[in-house]
Structure formats: structure tokens, C-alpha cells
Design a protein around this motif. Sequence first.
Motif, PDB file in Angstrom:
ATOM      1  N   LEU A 155       0.828  -1.175  -0.061  1.00 49.77           N
ATOM      2  CA  LEU A 155       0.244   0.357  -0.151  1.00 49.77           C
ATOM      3  C   LEU A 155       0.846   0.983  -0.026  1.00 49.77           C
ATOM      4  CD1 LEU A 155      -2.916  -0.984   2.680  1.00 49.77           C
ATOM      5  CD2 LEU A 155      -3.101  -1.347  -0.309  1.00 49.77           C
ATOM      6  N   ALA A 156       0.085   2.261  -0.246  1.00 46.80           N
ATOM      7  CA  ALA A 156       1.400   3.318  -0.575  1.00 46.80           C
ATOM      8  C   ALA A 156       1.327   4.187   0.574  1.00 46.80           C
ATOM      9  CB  ALA A 156       0.365   4.827  -1.358  1.00 46.80           C
ATOM     10  N   ALA A 157       2.538   4.114   1.301  1.00 40.30           N
ATOM     11  CA  ALA A 157       3.149   4.726   2.341  1.00 40.30           C
ATOM     12  C   ALA A 157       2.589   6.231   3.092  1.00 40.30           C
ATOM     13  CB  ALA A 157       4.208   4.616   2.208  1.00 40.30           C
ATOM     14  N   ILE A 158       2.423   6.546   3.866  1.00 44.38           N
ATOM     15  CA  ILE A 158       1.874   7.986   4.124  1.00 44.38           C
ATOM     16  C   ILE A 158       2.987   8.568   4.760  1.00 44.38           C
ATOM     17  CG2 ILE A 158       0.405   9.740   5.757  1.00 44.38           C
ATOM     18  CD1 ILE A 158      -0.855   7.647   3.189  1.00 44.38           C
ATOM     19  N   HIS A 159       3.815   9.395   4.356  1.00 42.59           N
ATOM     20  CA  HIS A 159       4.958  10.050   5.344  1.00 42.59           C
ATOM     21  C   HIS A 159       4.794  11.111   5.948  1.00 42.59           C
ATOM     22  CE1 HIS A 159       7.367   7.746   2.668  1.00 42.59           C
ATOM     23  NE2 HIS A 159       6.588   7.677   0.858  1.00 42.59           N
ATOM     24  N   THR A 160       3.763  11.438   5.976  1.00 40.93           N
ATOM     25  CA  THR A 160       2.634  12.444   6.585  1.00 40.93           C
ATOM     26  C   THR A 160       3.166  12.341   8.194  1.00 40.93           C
ATOM     27  OG1 THR A 160       1.033  12.723   5.915  1.00 40.93           O
ATOM     28  CG2 THR A 160       2.555  14.820   5.464  1.00 40.93           C
ATOM     29  N   PRO A 161       2.533  12.950   9.383  1.00 43.01           N
ATOM     30  CA  PRO A 161       2.189  11.994  10.985  1.00 43.01           C
ATOM     31  C   PRO A 161       0.786  11.492  10.568  1.00 43.01           C
ATOM     32  CG  PRO A 161       2.905  14.135  11.007  1.00 43.01           C
ATOM     33  CD  PRO A 161       3.167  13.921   9.362  1.00 43.01           C
ATOM     34  N   ALA A 162       0.144  11.936   9.408  1.00 47.73           N
ATOM     35  CA  ALA A 162      -0.926  10.938   9.260  1.00 47.73           C
ATOM     36  C   ALA A 162      -1.902  11.718   8.532  1.00 47.73           C
ATOM     37  CB  ALA A 162      -1.977  11.305  10.634  1.00 47.73           C
ATOM     38  N   GLN A 163      -3.033  11.036   7.654  1.00 46.67           N
ATOM     39  CA  GLN A 163      -3.962  11.569   6.670  1.00 46.67           C
ATOM     40  C   GLN A 163      -4.980  12.627   7.202  1.00 46.67           C
ATOM     41  OE1 GLN A 163      -4.898   7.527   4.794  1.00 46.67           O
ATOM     42  NE2 GLN A 163      -6.317   8.768   4.655  1.00 46.67           N
ATOM     43  N   PRO A 167      -9.097  12.756  11.402  1.00 46.16           N
ATOM     44  CA  PRO A 167      -9.890  13.277  12.705  1.00 46.16           C
ATOM     45  C   PRO A 167     -11.167  13.345  12.352  1.00 46.16           C
ATOM     46  CG  PRO A 167      -8.051  15.113  12.545  1.00 46.16           C
ATOM     47  CD  PRO A 167      -7.808  14.131  10.832  1.00 46.16           C
ATOM     48  N   LYS A 168     -11.928  13.680  10.844  1.00 47.18           N
ATOM     49  CA  LYS A 168     -13.125  13.547  10.882  1.00 47.18           C
ATOM     50  C   LYS A 168     -13.096  12.110  10.385  1.00 47.18           C
ATOM     51  CE  LYS A 168     -15.386  14.651   6.572  1.00 47.18           C
ATOM     52  NZ  LYS A 168     -16.044  15.223   5.127  1.00 47.18           N
ATOM     53  N   ILE A 169     -12.295  11.496  10.169  1.00 49.99           N
ATOM     54  CA  ILE A 169     -12.735   9.995  10.232  1.00 49.99           C
ATOM     55  C   ILE A 169     -12.738   9.240  11.910  1.00 49.99           C
ATOM     56  CG2 ILE A 169     -12.223   7.681   9.453  1.00 49.99           C
ATOM     57  CD1 ILE A 169     -10.047   8.660   7.498  1.00 49.99           C
ATOM     58  N   VAL A 170     -12.047   9.600  12.195  1.00 51.55           N
ATOM     59  CA  VAL A 170     -12.172   9.540  13.325  1.00 51.55           C
ATOM     60  C   VAL A 170     -13.722  10.216  14.849  1.00 51.55           C
ATOM     61  CG1 VAL A 170     -11.522   9.140  16.065  1.00 51.55           C
ATOM     62  CG2 VAL A 170      -9.836   9.341  14.341  1.00 51.55           C
ATOM     63  N   ARG A 171     -14.190  11.473  14.132  1.00 51.84           N
ATOM     64  CA  ARG A 171     -14.893  12.044  15.592  1.00 51.84           C
ATOM     65  C   ARG A 171     -16.727  11.010  14.263  1.00 51.84           C
ATOM     66  NH1 ARG A 171     -12.043  16.612  14.249  1.00 51.84           N
ATOM     67  NH2 ARG A 171     -13.634  16.737  11.961  1.00 51.84           N
ATOM     68  N   ALA A 172     -16.145  10.925  12.934  1.00 48.09           N
ATOM     69  CA  ALA A 172     -17.712  10.013  12.697  1.00 48.09           C
ATOM     70  C   ALA A 172     -17.669   8.774  12.854  1.00 48.09           C
ATOM     71  CB  ALA A 172     -17.231   9.706  11.109  1.00 48.09           C
ATOM     72  N   ASP A 206       7.362  10.089  15.876  1.00 47.53           N
ATOM     73  CA  ASP A 206       6.448  10.968  14.803  1.00 47.53           C
ATOM     74  C   ASP A 206       4.979  10.411  14.385  1.00 47.53           C
ATOM     75  OD1 ASP A 206       8.125   8.659  13.657  1.00 47.53           O
ATOM     76  OD2 ASP A 206       7.299   9.776  12.067  1.00 47.53           O
ATOM     77  N   ALA A 207       5.118   9.513  15.006  1.00 43.37           N
ATOM     78  CA  ALA A 207       3.083   9.040  14.339  1.00 43.37           C
ATOM     79  C   ALA A 207       2.374   8.697  15.322  1.00 43.37           C
ATOM     80  CB  ALA A 207       2.896   7.164  13.992  1.00 43.37           C
ATOM     81  N   THR A 208       2.466   9.393  16.777  1.00 42.39           N
ATOM     82  CA  THR A 208       2.604   9.127  18.067  1.00 42.39           C
ATOM     83  C   THR A 208       0.550   9.973  18.250  1.00 42.39           C
ATOM     84  OG1 THR A 208       3.887   9.025  19.140  1.00 42.39           O
ATOM     85  CG2 THR A 208       2.575   9.415  20.369  1.00 42.39           C
ATOM     86  N   TYR A 209       0.635  10.844  17.359  1.00 40.77           N
ATOM     87  CA  TYR A 209      -0.832  11.245  17.323  1.00 40.77           C
ATOM     88  C   TYR A 209      -1.382  10.889  16.215  1.00 40.77           C
ATOM     89  CZ  TYR A 209      -4.031  14.548  15.157  1.00 40.77           C
ATOM     90  OH  TYR A 209      -5.344  15.208  14.553  1.00 40.77           O
ATOM     91  N   MET A 213      -4.911   8.955  17.947  1.00 38.51           N
ATOM     92  CA  MET A 213      -6.356   9.137  17.285  1.00 38.51           C
ATOM     93  C   MET A 213      -7.333   7.561  16.237  1.00 38.51           C
ATOM     94  SD  MET A 213      -7.131  12.437  16.973  1.00 38.51           S
ATOM     95  CE  MET A 213      -8.082  12.587  16.231  1.00 38.51           C
ATOM     96  N   LEU A 214      -6.949   6.863  16.174  1.00 35.04           N
ATOM     97  CA  LEU A 214      -7.101   5.698  16.238  1.00 35.04           C
ATOM     98  C   LEU A 214      -7.639   4.835  17.582  1.00 35.04           C
ATOM     99  CD1 LEU A 214      -4.303   4.132  13.495  1.00 35.04           C
ATOM    100  CD2 LEU A 214      -6.834   4.987  13.263  1.00 35.04           C
ATOM    101  N   THR A 215      -6.563   4.944  19.094  1.00 28.98           N
ATOM    102  CA  THR A 215      -7.755   4.225  20.333  1.00 28.98           C
ATOM    103  C   THR A 215      -8.656   4.530  20.248  1.00 28.98           C
ATOM    104  OG1 THR A 215      -6.158   6.653  21.050  1.00 28.98           O
ATOM    105  CG2 THR A 215      -4.919   3.933  20.868  1.00 28.98           C
ATOM    106  N   ARG A 216      -9.129   5.599  20.197  1.00 29.49           N
ATOM    107  CA  ARG A 216     -10.088   6.216  19.799  1.00 29.49           C
ATOM    108  C   ARG A 216     -11.754   5.421  19.651  1.00 29.49           C
ATOM    109  NH1 ARG A 216      -9.289  13.465  19.734  1.00 29.49           N
ATOM    110  NH2 ARG A 216      -7.567  13.091  21.054  1.00 29.49           N
ATOM    111  N   CYS A 217     -10.934   4.900  18.700  1.00 27.12           N
ATOM    112  CA  CYS A 217     -12.591   4.702  17.930  1.00 27.12           C
ATOM    113  C   CYS A 217     -12.383   2.902  18.200  1.00 27.12           C
ATOM    114  CB  CYS A 217     -11.959   3.597  16.644  1.00 27.12           C
ATOM    115  SG  CYS A 217     -11.819   5.137  15.540  1.00 27.12           S
TER     116      CYS A 217
END
Length: 217
Positions: A155-163, A167-172, A206-209, A213-217
Motif C-alpha cells: 500500500l502507498a506509504a503515508i509520509h506525514t504523521p497522518a492523513q 480527525p474527521k474519520i475518527v469523529r465520524a 512521529d506517529a504518536t498523534y 487518534m486511532l485508539t479513540r475508535c
Amino acid sequence: ANLTDMGEGKDWYIWPPQSAPQYDHLGRRLVWRIPYALYGGKPSGRYWYNYVRKKMKEYGFRPSEWDPCVFVRNSPDGNFYYIGLYVDDTIHVYTDDAEHEDIVARFKRDFLGYTDLGPLTEIFNAEVTSSPNTVTLTQTRYIADLAKRFEVDGLAAIHTPAQDDLPKIVRAAAESKQTEVDPALREKYRDIVGALLYVTLLSRPDATYAVGMLTRC
């Protein structure tokens, strides 16, 4: 080890292994009484630690006030020696080679089977490389194994801390009224997030944020 330090003189009771008789001729449940703590027994870890700590004090070390499994020895000449204990493995960090040789000799004398494996190259699923000025932890193999285990290889790598829309996905997800979730999918999700939490704690802050966020789901 001195058996007194390892629990000798106390009565310890354990269930016999499956290969041994479980009941006597009258049908009574059998237990074994042993004279001191054995490997794997409930009190054994404590007795082992107390014995190691006693020996460390004899060598001139003291337990760190921050972590009782880190032992510290500082010399007036500015040299230092730290030993990290993980069950029966040790990590040595020191400034004087002669001191290290002396400690290894004492370990071999006091702990049957102790072996010096040389420079640290791997610990806790992390690779360790060192130079005169730095120590680097990486988890390349562990992360690659996770990708393979959870079928995300390629799969394509995400080179930033997150997409950007995480946050929008987690809130939803948090606001969703859906209560029925496939138990197998729920378990897999928890496995993924737990494994990623371990990575962020050890080598990838660097991936902590994103993982938080994923732990909230």
C-alpha cells in the motif's frame, strides 16, 4: 545462588505437571511441596530480583530511583556504569572497559551460565546501532512483519504523521450509532492499534498523534 535468597525454608505448593499423577489412590487432588521457589512459580520473580539486587549492591551499584531494574554506579573520576535488567538478560552501558571486564567476570562467577554476547544489536524487537556519539533504535523488521501480518504490504506509504482527514474519520466513527461490529474485525483492529502503539513508544514518536487518534475508535 544461595537457596536462602531463593526462598529456601519456606513451603511452596504447586500443581503437578500433566505428565504426573493428579490424584492419589483415594481420589484426593495432589499438589507438590517444594523447598524453594522454582522458575515459573508465582514468588520466583521476586526472589530472583531480590537476589540480583543483593549482588548488584555487592558490586557497588544502586537501583535507580526511577526504575528498580536499572542499576547505577558512578565513580569519583567521572566514569559511570549502568546495567539494565530484563528478567535474566542484562544491558551494560559503561565508560571504562576495565570496569566492564571486571563486572562480567563477577557475573560469570556468581551466575551459572552467564555469557557476554558482546555489543548490543537487538532488543525488544528493535535493531540497535551505535557510534562514538549516538545510539540509534530502529524497528525496520518489526514494522515490515506487521505489514505482512496485517496484509498491508504494497500500500502507498503515508509520509506525514497522518492523513489530513484522520480527525474527521475518527469523529465520524465516534458519533456513529452503529453498535454491531464484527467481533473478528474488532479484534483485528485492536491488534493493529496495539502493535502500532508499541512502535510509537519505542522508535517512532512521529506517529504518536495518528495512533493516538486511532485508539479513540
